[in-house]
Structure formats: C-alpha cells, structure tokens
Write an enzyme that holds these catalytic residues in place. Sequence first.
Site, PDB file in Angstrom:
ATOM      1  N   ARG A  70       0.824  -1.208   0.000  1.00 45.41           N
ATOM      2  CA  ARG A  70       0.000   0.000   0.000  1.00 45.41           C
ATOM      3  C   ARG A  70       0.862   1.265   0.000  1.00 45.41           C
ATOM      4  NH1 ARG A  70      -3.763   2.569   4.128  1.00 45.41           N
ATOM      5  NH2 ARG A  70      -5.419   3.499   2.862  1.00 45.41           N
ATOM      6  N   HIS A  74       0.517   4.178  -2.830  1.00 50.31           N
ATOM      7  CA  HIS A  74       0.250   5.579  -2.492  1.00 50.31           C
ATOM      8  C   HIS A  74       1.415   6.477  -2.893  1.00 50.31           C
ATOM      9  CE1 HIS A  74      -3.420   5.361   0.325  1.00 50.31           C
ATOM     10  NE2 HIS A  74      -3.368   4.248  -0.387  1.00 50.31           N
ATOM     11  N   ASP A  82       8.463   8.108  -6.212  1.00 48.14           N
ATOM     12  CA  ASP A  82       9.636   8.923  -5.871  1.00 48.14           C
ATOM     13  C   ASP A  82       9.888   9.004  -4.367  1.00 48.14           C
ATOM     14  OD1 ASP A  82       7.526  10.472  -5.064  1.00 48.14           O
ATOM     15  OD2 ASP A  82       8.078  12.257  -6.215  1.00 48.14           O
ATOM     16  N   ASN A 102      -4.239   8.821   3.831  1.00 40.49           N
ATOM     17  CA  ASN A 102      -3.005   8.368   4.480  1.00 40.49           C
ATOM     18  C   ASN A 102      -3.048   8.463   6.006  1.00 40.49           C
ATOM     19  OD1 ASN A 102      -1.977   7.967   1.920  1.00 40.49           O
ATOM     20  ND2 ASN A 102      -0.796   9.866   1.878  1.00 40.49           N
ATOM     21  N   HIS A 201      -5.993  -6.200  -2.482  1.00 43.96           N
ATOM     22  CA  HIS A 201      -6.850  -6.156  -1.295  1.00 43.96           C
ATOM     23  C   HIS A 201      -7.107  -7.549  -0.741  1.00 43.96           C
ATOM     24  CE1 HIS A 201      -8.706  -1.912  -2.192  1.00 43.96           C
ATOM     25  NE2 HIS A 201      -7.422  -1.878  -1.891  1.00 43.96           N
ATOM     26  N   ASP A 253     -10.677  -9.466   2.268  1.00 44.40           N
ATOM     27  CA  ASP A 253     -10.915 -10.825   1.783  1.00 44.40           C
ATOM     28  C   ASP A 253     -11.093 -11.684   3.036  1.00 44.40           C
ATOM     29  OD1 ASP A 253     -10.767 -13.452   0.962  1.00 44.40           O
ATOM     30  OD2 ASP A 253      -8.770 -13.313   0.097  1.00 44.40           O
TER      31      ASP A 253
END
Length: 335
Positions: A70, A74, A82, A102, A201, A253
């Site tokens: 994740r 993001h 970067d 976040n 996910h 899940d």
Amino acid sequence: MAKGVGCSTPLPFVMALVLATAAITSLAQDPSQLSLGYYSKTCPTAEQIVRTEMECAVKANPRNAAFIIRLHFHDCFVQGCDGSVLLDDTATLIGEKQADQNVNSLQGFELVDKIKEKLEAECPGVVSCADLLAVAARDATILVGGPYWDVPVGRLDSKTASLDQANSDIPTPQQGLATLITKFSAKGLSPTDMVALVGSHTIGMSRCVNFRDRIYGDFQLTSKSEASAQVYLSKLKETCPTDGGDDNVSPMDYTSPTVFDNAFFETLIQGTGLLNSDQEMYSSLLGFETSHIVEKYWAESISFFKDFSDSMVRMGNITNPAGGEVRKNCRFANA
C-alpha cells in the site's frame, strides 16, 4: 552475507531475486533509465538486504506485506514513484502523511526505516527509498503466496511532496467506478491494471470509517440478502457500529486474509465486497468495463497473477520527471 543482513530462521523465498547493473549517473527520473541491473556494481547485495528484512517482517506480522504494498501504491500515485509518501513534515516541507487517504491509515514506515538503515550500512548513499519500496512490495507479495516479477530499478527520491495531489489523486473507498477509472487513466493505467492492482486487497485490512457507508448502504442490495451474506454483514456491523469505532478493522478478503490469492474476486461476484470502490468494479452500471475482468480473475488465478505482476511494473515505472536524489534517510530530504 552482506553487512547488517540477518534474521533468524527466515521464511523460504520462492525465487532468487534479480540483482541490480549500472552506477548512478543521471539525475533525471526517466522510465527508460530504469533497469534490472542498476545496482549490480554499486550495491550488488541491495535486493538480498531488502528480501531478508521483508522475510523477517512478514514472519513477525503478515500484515507487513499489505502495509508495504500500500505504501508503494500511495507513493506512485503522487508525483510518481519517488518516495514522497515517506517524507515527514518539517518547517519547510509539508508531507503527504496527513492526506485524507493516508492519515491514521498508512503503516510500515518503521519497517522502511529499518531496511534503509541496513542498505546505508552496506552501500551508503546508493539505493533510493523509492527503489526500496518497489522491491519490498514485490518481496512482500511473494512472501504471502503471490507472484514474482522483475523490478526495474534506478528511481530517484523526490526532494518535495504534495499534500494537495495526495488528497486529489489517490482513489478513495467511497468513489464510483467512473471516477476510479479516470484516476487510474490519469496515471497511464488501464481498467485492467486497476482491477489487477485492486486485487492486492486480498491481503488488506480496512478501517471501519472506510466501509461504514457500504455496510449501512447498498450491501444488502448487492449481496441479494443471502443468508451467508447476512451473517457476514452482522459481524461487520459489530465491528463497525454506526457511531464510533472508526479505527476498527476488517479484512477485505474474509476467506483467506493473509494469503495472496484470487479469493477477493469471489467476494465481488457474491456482492459482499467490503469497500464501495471494490464492489463498484462488479456491480456498477458502468461495470461492463471491469466486471468481466473480475470474473476472469476469479476463474483463472494464473491470469490474475500475471496481470498483477505486469501492472505492478507499469505502476512502478511512473516516475517523477523533476528528478531527485538518493536520500540518506527516507523521512527527510538530504541537507
């Protein structure tokens, strides 16, 4: 063994990792400059170090795999891959950690710090934080049963961050399919890339604040009020009441939450996807662009694994044309 590398009884690794080949020679972040052999001369043990630390971390807590994947996602959706998501706020820089998607949500920063410390001990000032995240995300996937892919490296770390872009560009759990497709398209990623990447996910957890609207909204409609779905919904409502409990979590899940597999897509077909944004890929009126992909991935795990690997490479190749540096500390730009 490289200096600083070590962890008692590491998890077995599915495949040997590819080592990286050229010295750092350019300040531009051009995807064409990424290569599999970028560190072979300057830090040949780089991927081994990342792999060993990820083995330790995932063995200690399988959720670390989802945290790192994740973080990489993001990172890449804001200014390119970067390392900007890792920057702390300072007197002269506003980071991305307080962005809506976040804050109180992203985890794994301490693990990144630990890996970076090992890399700096072995090869000071050579391996970027952005590359660390890309390689660690691949390793995280493998360690919980997912596919292997070669990771092109050579990314540079941004000296800046963008809170505004983090708030505008990162997809949110409440958004509809048209918006989601548009956001992925803006990054050069197709609807197939989107469905494949969201498949991560399968090992993720979500906070109550992100799925409350879903379970008190159209969950019964999409699940057709089947008995098993009602039992699941009751458990979700216990975890996530209408008021309070925002930080309570539930797996996206619920059948195999710590294994990277294709079971997540079955939940969408059954109409029991936890997040609105996930269920939209199958149940939306615009789902003709994505529902057949969901069905394909549930029917063919090999197809999901292949497309996920390819999409992770495509996402990882989104670079920041502004250039950058190799940070010594992932939380701060170099002085």
